[in-house]
Write an enzyme that holds these catalytic residues in place. Structure first.
Site, short mmCIF file in Angstrom:
data_model
loop_
_atom_site.label_atom_id
_atom_site.label_comp_id
_atom_site.label_asym_id
_atom_site.label_seq_id
_atom_site.Cartn_x
_atom_site.Cartn_y
_atom_site.Cartn_z
N LEU A 1 10.24 -20.70 -4.73
CA LEU A 1 9.32 -19.77 -4.06
C LEU A 1 7.95 -19.91 -4.70
O LEU A 1 7.84 -19.94 -5.93
CB LEU A 1 9.82 -18.32 -4.25
CG LEU A 1 8.86 -17.22 -3.77
CD1 LEU A 1 8.76 -17.22 -2.25
CD2 LEU A 1 9.32 -15.85 -4.25
N ASP B 1 0.83 -1.21 0.00
CA ASP B 1 0.00 0.00 0.00
C ASP B 1 0.87 1.26 0.00
O ASP B 1 2.00 1.25 0.47
CB ASP B 1 -0.91 -0.03 1.24
CG ASP B 1 -2.09 0.93 1.10
OD1 ASP B 1 -2.36 1.41 -0.01
OD2 ASP B 1 -2.74 1.19 2.14
N ARG C 1 -12.05 2.48 -8.31
CA ARG C 1 -11.16 3.63 -8.56
C ARG C 1 -11.45 4.24 -9.94
O ARG C 1 -12.14 3.63 -10.76
CB ARG C 1 -9.71 3.15 -8.48
CG ARG C 1 -9.36 2.73 -7.06
CD ARG C 1 -7.90 2.48 -6.89
NE ARG C 1 -7.61 2.16 -5.50
CZ ARG C 1 -6.44 2.21 -4.93
NH1 ARG C 1 -5.39 2.57 -5.64
NH2 ARG C 1 -6.28 1.91 -3.67
N HIS D 1 2.38 3.36 -9.03
CA HIS D 1 2.15 1.92 -9.25
C HIS D 1 3.33 1.30 -10.01
O HIS D 1 3.72 0.17 -9.75
CB HIS D 1 0.84 1.69 -10.01
CG HIS D 1 -0.37 2.10 -9.22
ND1 HIS D 1 -0.54 1.73 -7.91
CD2 HIS D 1 -1.46 2.85 -9.54
CE1 HIS D 1 -1.69 2.22 -7.46
NE2 HIS D 1 -2.27 2.91 -8.43
N ARG E 1 -0.62 9.09 -10.07
CA ARG E 1 -0.69 7.87 -9.26
C ARG E 1 -0.10 6.65 -9.97
O ARG E 1 0.54 5.81 -9.34
CB ARG E 1 -2.16 7.58 -8.89
CG ARG E 1 -2.74 8.59 -7.91
CD ARG E 1 -4.20 8.25 -7.60
NE ARG E 1 -4.33 6.91 -7.05
CZ ARG E 1 -4.18 6.59 -5.76
NH1 ARG E 1 -3.93 7.54 -4.88
NH2 ARG E 1 -4.31 5.36 -5.34
N SER F 1 -7.62 -5.35 -5.23
CA SER F 1 -8.73 -5.91 -4.44
C SER F 1 -10.04 -5.84 -5.23
O SER F 1 -10.15 -5.09 -6.20
CB SER F 1 -8.87 -5.13 -3.13
OG SER F 1 -9.44 -3.86 -3.38
N GLU G 1 0.93 -13.00 12.50
CA GLU G 1 1.53 -11.82 13.15
C GLU G 1 1.51 -10.67 12.15
O GLU G 1 1.62 -10.89 10.95
CB GLU G 1 2.98 -12.14 13.54
CG GLU G 1 3.13 -13.25 14.55
CD GLU G 1 2.55 -12.89 15.91
OE1 GLU G 1 2.68 -11.72 16.32
OE2 GLU G 1 1.98 -13.78 16.57
N ASN H 1 1.31 3.41 -2.88
CA ASN H 1 1.87 3.84 -4.18
C ASN H 1 1.37 5.23 -4.56
O ASN H 1 2.13 6.06 -5.08
CB ASN H 1 1.44 2.89 -5.30
CG ASN H 1 2.04 1.50 -5.15
OD1 ASN H 1 2.97 1.31 -4.37
ND2 ASN H 1 1.52 0.56 -5.91
N GLY H 2 0.08 5.48 -4.33
CA GLY H 2 -0.51 6.77 -4.71
C GLY H 2 0.12 7.91 -3.92
O GLY H 2 0.49 8.95 -4.49
N ARG I 1 -5.49 -1.48 9.06
CA ARG I 1 -6.70 -2.23 8.74
C ARG I 1 -6.36 -3.36 7.77
O ARG I 1 -5.31 -3.39 7.15
CB ARG I 1 -7.78 -1.32 8.14
CG ARG I 1 -7.32 -0.52 6.94
CD ARG I 1 -8.46 0.33 6.38
NE ARG I 1 -7.96 1.25 5.38
CZ ARG I 1 -7.76 2.56 5.57
NH1 ARG I 1 -8.03 3.11 6.73
NH2 ARG I 1 -7.29 3.32 4.60
C1 IPE Z 1 -5.44 -2.58 -0.17
O1 IPE Z 1 -5.11 -1.25 -0.32
C2 IPE Z 1 -5.47 -3.25 -1.52
C3 IPE Z 1 -4.16 -3.47 -2.16
C4 IPE Z 1 -3.00 -3.16 -1.65
C5 IPE Z 1 -4.21 -4.10 -3.44
P1 IPE Z 1 -6.21 -0.13 -0.50
O2 IPE Z 1 -5.48 1.14 -0.67
O3 IPE Z 1 -7.16 -0.52 -1.57
O4 IPE Z 1 -6.98 -0.19 0.88
P2 IPE Z 1 -7.78 0.93 1.69
O5 IPE Z 1 -8.72 1.58 0.72
O6 IPE Z 1 -6.76 1.90 2.20
O7 IPE Z 1 -8.44 0.21 2.80
C1 IPE Z 2 -1.55 0.27 -3.35
O1 IPE Z 2 -1.31 1.64 -3.40
C2 IPE Z 2 -1.79 -0.34 -4.70
C3 IPE Z 2 -3.19 -0.68 -4.97
C4 IPE Z 2 -4.17 -0.64 -4.13
C5 IPE Z 2 -3.49 -1.16 -6.32
P1 IPE Z 2 -2.50 2.68 -3.38
O2 IPE Z 2 -2.88 2.98 -4.78
O3 IPE Z 2 -3.61 2.24 -2.53
O4 IPE Z 2 -1.78 3.95 -2.74
P2 IPE Z 2 -2.41 4.97 -1.70
O5 IPE Z 2 -2.93 4.16 -0.56
O6 IPE Z 2 -3.50 5.69 -2.42
O7 IPE Z 2 -1.27 5.84 -1.30
MG MG Z 3 -4.04 2.48 -0.58
#
Ligand code: IPE
Ligand code: IPE
Ligand code: MG
Length: 247
Positions: free
Chosen positions: A133, A22, A73, A39, A35, A67, A205, A24-25, A192
């Site tokens: 792996l 999580d 999105r 990614h 964004r 997910s 864990e 990347n954005g 979460r």
């Molecule tokens: C969880 O991250 C899904 C992935 C890493 C693929 P999200 O960015 O979608 O989760 P929320 O919205 O913060 O709960």
């Molecule tokens: C996780 O990064 C990658 C995916 C959910 C596909 P995010 O895109 O959720 O990045 P944030 O949480 O917005 O920084």
């Molecule tokens: Mg995210």
């Protein structure tokens, strides 16, 4: 500078690490980039994390890449993420195969285009005998969706209610045959589960770091494994009852 060696006895190395990649954005936003640039950087990082996973002797790695909720999105982001999935398969498959990585998919492929579905299935087939792996890619994956899917299959198979046990349900999960994750890592600081492996992580864990996924490097991964090695996993019991058992 040479890498700091992992200071963990072999029996304290997790068999299965699962990662919520999580942030990347936010990583991109901090740099004034779109964004999708985040990614792409995240995908580059995945390579080094896979390499480190092999180096550390972890046998199973599950990564949360997309997910069931991520379809919500903006369309250009979803489209870009689908393009990245395709690029990764096209560019990385041979190298992953040579490195002995077995690719698996968890989630539902139905919403992908037929050509992308075919690419994913080909990658799974090509690598099926590799055993260095096991890399599970969670794509269009949702923990609730997985449980719904399992219940549907159990009913369709005509299983009698008394035969529905913990171990039977596990066999109907997308992860059937793989051990449950010992350690879940979530980058970018969110506390979460976001619908990730909700059945399988009952006794995993957790390690949460504020680092955004593109910056999560070998050093931080090593620290996560060293922290894991210090944990006292009790599974609801008391430590003395667990001594000498592998539970
Ligand atoms: C969880 O991250 C899904 C992935 C890493 C693929 P999200 O960015 O979608 O989760 P929320 O919205 O913060 O709960
Ligand atoms: C996780 O990064 C990658 C995916 C959910 C596909 P995010 O895109 O959720 O990045 P944030 O949480 O917005 O920084
Ligand atoms: Mg995210």
């Amino acid at each position: 500078m040479t890498d700091t060696p992992l200071n963990v006895p072999v029996d304290k190395i997790p068999r299965h690490v699962a990662i919520i990649m999580d942030g990347n954005g936010r990583w991109a936003n901090q740099r004034g980039l779109p964004r999708l640039a985040g990614h792409k950087a995240g995908t580059e990082n995945l390579r080094r994390v896979i390499r480190a996973t092999v180096e550390f002797g972890v046998k199973y790695l599950t990564i949360y890449a997309f997910s069931t909720e991520n379809w919500g999105r903006p369309p250009e982001e979803v489209h870009g993420l689908l393009g990245i999935l395709q690029d990764v398969i096209d560019r990385e498959l041979n190298e992953l195969n040579q490195e002995g990585v077995q690719l698996r998919h968890i989630g539902r492929l139905e919403r992908l285009s037929p050509s992308l579905q075919a690419r994913v299935l080909k990658a799974i087939d090509l690598t099926r005998n590799n055993d260095r792996l096991i890399l599970n890619i969670a794509w269009n994956y949702g923990g609730r969706d997985e449980i719904v899917c399992a219940i549907q299959k159990i009913i369709k198979d005509g299983i009698a209610p008394d035969d529905v046990t913990d171990s039977l349900v596990g066999k109907y999960m997308f992860t059937a045959g793989a051990p449950d994750p010992d350690l879940v890592i979530r980058t970018s600081g969110e506390l979460r589960v976001s619908n990730f492996l909700i059945w399988q992580t009952a006794y995993s864990e957790w390690y949460v770091t504020p680092t955004f996924w593109p910056d999560f490097d070998r050093e931080e991964y090593r620290r996560a494994l060293e922290a894991f090695a210090q944990r006292d996993r009790r599974y609801g019991k008391v430590s003395s009852e667990l001594e000498g058992s592998n539970a």
